[in-house]
Design an enzyme around this catalytic site. Sequence first.
Site, PDB file in Angstrom:
ATOM      1  N   CYS A 158      -9.526  81.642  45.309  1.00  0.00           N
ATOM      2  CA  CYS A 158      -9.690  81.175  46.692  1.00  0.00           C
ATOM      3  C   CYS A 158      -8.415  81.319  47.523  1.00  0.00           C
ATOM      4  O   CYS A 158      -8.441  81.067  48.735  1.00  0.00           O
ATOM      5  CB  CYS A 158     -10.154  79.727  46.707  1.00  0.00           C
ATOM      6  SG  CYS A 158      -8.945  78.565  46.016  1.00  0.00           S
ATOM      7  N   CYS A 181      -7.747  76.838  40.471  1.00  0.00           N
ATOM      8  CA  CYS A 181      -7.886  75.497  41.033  1.00  0.00           C
ATOM      9  C   CYS A 181      -9.188  74.869  40.523  1.00  0.00           C
ATOM     10  O   CYS A 181     -10.145  75.564  40.167  1.00  0.00           O
ATOM     11  CB  CYS A 181      -7.861  75.529  42.553  1.00  0.00           C
ATOM     12  SG  CYS A 181      -9.344  76.192  43.332  1.00  0.00           S
ATOM     13  N   CYS A 253     -44.206  70.846  26.237  1.00  0.00           N
ATOM     14  CA  CYS A 253     -43.814  70.313  24.926  1.00  0.00           C
ATOM     15  C   CYS A 253     -42.301  70.417  24.755  1.00  0.00           C
ATOM     16  O   CYS A 253     -41.702  71.455  25.054  1.00  0.00           O
ATOM     17  CB  CYS A 253     -44.519  71.075  23.807  1.00  0.00           C
ATOM     18  SG  CYS A 253     -44.072  70.480  22.146  1.00  0.00           S
ATOM     19  N   CYS A 337     -75.953 120.297  33.425  1.00  0.00           N
ATOM     20  CA  CYS A 337     -75.610 121.708  33.233  1.00  0.00           C
ATOM     21  C   CYS A 337     -74.167 121.854  32.788  1.00  0.00           C
ATOM     22  O   CYS A 337     -73.270 121.163  33.271  1.00  0.00           O
ATOM     23  CB  CYS A 337     -75.845 122.461  34.534  1.00  0.00           C
ATOM     24  SG  CYS A 337     -75.443 124.220  34.432  1.00  0.00           S
ATOM     25  N   CYS A 345     -59.991 124.803  42.823  1.00  0.00           N
ATOM     26  CA  CYS A 345     -59.651 126.232  42.822  1.00  0.00           C
ATOM     27  C   CYS A 345     -60.871 127.135  42.686  1.00  0.00           C
ATOM     28  O   CYS A 345     -60.736 128.355  42.652  1.00  0.00           O
ATOM     29  CB  CYS A 345     -58.653 126.542  41.712  1.00  0.00           C
ATOM     30  SG  CYS A 345     -59.345 126.360  40.035  1.00  0.00           S
TER      31      CYS A 345
END
Length: 537
Positions: A158, A181, A253, A337, A345
């Site tokens: 600090c 500190c 628990c 079929c 494509c």
Amino acid sequence: MSSDGDEMDYDDFEFEDDEGIEDDNGSQTSIGEAYDAFDDGVAGKPVKKDPWDISYQPKSVEELQEEQKVLVDRVCGLIDSDPSTAATLLRHYHWNPEKLSDKFWEEPAKTLHAAGLSPPSSPSSSTKPLPASNNAKASSSRSRLEPVPTESFECPICCLEFEPEEIASQTLSLGCEHRFCKGCWTEYLERKILDEQESGRVQCMEDGCGRVVGERTVIALVNDKAKDRYRVLLDRTYVDDSPQLKWCPHPGCEYAVFCKESPARKLDQIIPIVHCACGNDFCFGCGFANNHQPLTCRYVKLWQKKCADDSETGNWLMANTKECTKCNATIEKNGGCNHMTCKKCRYEFCWVCQGDWQSHGTSWYNCNRFDEKTGQDARDSQAKSRASLQRYLHYFNRWANHEQSAKLDHQLYQKTERKMEEMQNGSDLTWIEVQFVKRAADVLLEARMSLKWTYAMAFYMKKDLSTEIFEDNQANLEQAVEALSEMLEKPIDATTIMQLKSDMVNKTNYVKKRAEIILDDTLKGHYESRWKFTDRD
């Protein structure tokens, strides 16, 4: 320099052979014997019924704290240390006092350093080196007095500056001599505890320093909220550090379960289900929050992963779709079929062998004109994928059915209570006498849970004579469960209550017996390595 008081004071301390711990009667006990006695004292564990069962004991938080205190006090007496140092050493060695004792008396300095408790190593430190063996002695006493600071100090974090007379009260240095500190220490420790959930292994703020912040220092600096959380986290690390302890995974628990002989190396032979003091079961081996007998921990994880991920979506796609051999677009057949045209494509191919449709000519039902191996591979791959999917769905649907039934246990108990009230009101039976209905519901739910996991187990089993016996036991239990379930669902006829009671008691006992038969047989089979499994995709 100042000290946080957490490092050991070796003034006039003699490292001599210690035969053990002296008890209240003056007799000596080795630390290994003391810890064994401690283990036996904590036990009170159920006696094992079969070799594949485990002995265990639920522990409350208060019991865990008392155990920690006992171990810390014994280590303090053994190495003449303060409780904070002893606790830090025990955490580093996973609360194993025997291992700690062996390491410490062999190499004290190295042991302390490894645990984050090494004394200052700065050239300016007056600390003398520690003895290297248990027969060595520290020489003369060293002074613990520090020179009075003559210069101001600036906190590296600090950047606040402290006058020489403020340094002792406003700043703090651990045994590593890294001073900051107290305000920065407090902020750092509270963030570590409340945000990062750390406790017994919080280290010095200096980058790269492994010095552990002692418990007394933490308690002296943090606020009440952080203190409370810190103590909770210390208890949790005590359990987490021990292979013999595990927290109950059920929400709310606060119990842990103690198992003296950790089953971690036998999980292919045993399924270590324990019953917590909260009333719930869980697996001590994998931590699964319910009883998953008779399936071993390894295959429980594989099954859960298979059910949870998208692997079965992939299986469906393989069984019901194909890729265009020209642009790799995924195509689903929407008619009878076999002449397919890719919408992307416009490539025309045969659905059966995936060959070019033009090559089929007028005999388009016959795919033998193409490479036989290629056509066979295409058909085999799809057939295998479809068969694999069907096999999985067979076992999954039955597993999921019992899973769903288990989730409805609350509703079942509500129905059971209403049925018991109806029986009591429509007959001379007392509330105690109609408890057979609740027992039937309890047995039914336990049997359904067992059945659920037998289907997951069957999915991974290799077929042989043993599996045929297993499936016969499974079918018998399934039939008995459905019969008992039907009894519980039927409306009550006041004129036949006594006959219903007799039939339900008999069927409940039969279901319980069938469930015990299949569980005992499968658990014995695991222990004897009778079952053969395959890791199916």
